[in-house]
Design an enzyme around this catalytic site. Structure first.
Site, PDB file in Angstrom:
ATOM      1  N   CYS A   1      -9.677 -23.846 -68.048  1.00 24.91           N
ATOM      2  CA  CYS A   1      -8.658 -23.019 -68.714  1.00 24.91           C
ATOM      3  C   CYS A   1      -8.293 -23.593 -70.080  1.00 24.91           C
ATOM      4  O   CYS A   1      -8.043 -22.850 -71.030  1.00 24.91           O
ATOM      5  CB  CYS A   1      -7.427 -22.896 -67.824  1.00 24.91           C
ATOM      6  SG  CYS A   1      -7.818 -22.114 -66.232  1.00 24.91           S
ATOM      7  N   THR A   2      -8.277 -24.908 -70.163  1.00 26.47           N
ATOM      8  CA  THR A   2      -7.977 -25.560 -71.436  1.00 26.47           C
ATOM      9  C   THR A   2      -9.111 -25.304 -72.430  1.00 26.47           C
ATOM     10  O   THR A   2      -8.863 -24.945 -73.587  1.00 26.47           O
ATOM     11  CB  THR A   2      -7.757 -27.077 -71.230  1.00 26.47           C
ATOM     12  OG1 THR A   2      -6.659 -27.249 -70.329  1.00 26.47           O
ATOM     13  CG2 THR A   2      -7.454 -27.778 -72.539  1.00 26.47           C
TER      14      THR A   2
END
Length: 159
Positions: free
Chosen positions: A47-48
């Protein structure tokens, strides 16, 4: 209940707060392309990566008059920390009641360590100026997603 949206469908409306507590709804973006990207959790590796790729391509989205909204079931406070930590220039919507996640059909059974749970699939929806779904990304690769969407936007805009 799995909702199955298809290209050409009217995008389900939403009204959710972002990391600053501001409400966003679909009609705020009419007349522009909008990338809604659903992701499992703030501060996790995939997600990062995805958020930072979209951040780095932010100016290119702007040149194409397109907006980006990230959505997960994390809280407004979690989103605020995540957005600040990585200097994310776009809103992250907090869907803690999971209504939008259900409307877009991104909740799916997942399993981790032998336990089954309802999790968020990494999926994105490109919504056109009229509020209809132009493209659905079922299997998103976090490191390639921004470039893929920009290429699709360029194609759609030259039609």
């Amino acid at each position: 209940i799995m909702t199955k949206l298809t290209v050409g469908d009217r995008a389900p409306n939403f009204q959710l707060p972002d990391q600053s507590g501001n409400l966003h709804q679909l009609s705020d973006y009419s007349g522009r392309y909008l990338l809604l990207y659903f992701y499992p959790r703030d501060n996790t590796p995939g997600c990062t990566t995805q958020a930072c790729e979209l951040r780095d391509a932010w100016a290119d989205f702007g040149k194409l008059n397109a907006n980006v909204l990230g959505i997960s079931a994390d809280s407004v406070q979690s989103h605020a920390k995540f957005a600040a930590k990585f200097a994310l220039p776009f809103p992250l919507l907090a869907d803690d009641k999971r209504e939008m996640l259900q409307a877009y059909g991104v909740l799916a059974e997942k399993s981790m360590f032998g336990k089954k749970f309802l999790g968020i699939r990494r999926m994105s929806f490109l919504i056109n100026r009229e509020g209809k779904i132009a493209k659905i990304y079922e299997k998103v690769k976090p490191s390639e997603h921004a470039v893929e969407v920009l290429n699709d936007l360029k194609k759609l805009l030259t039609v």
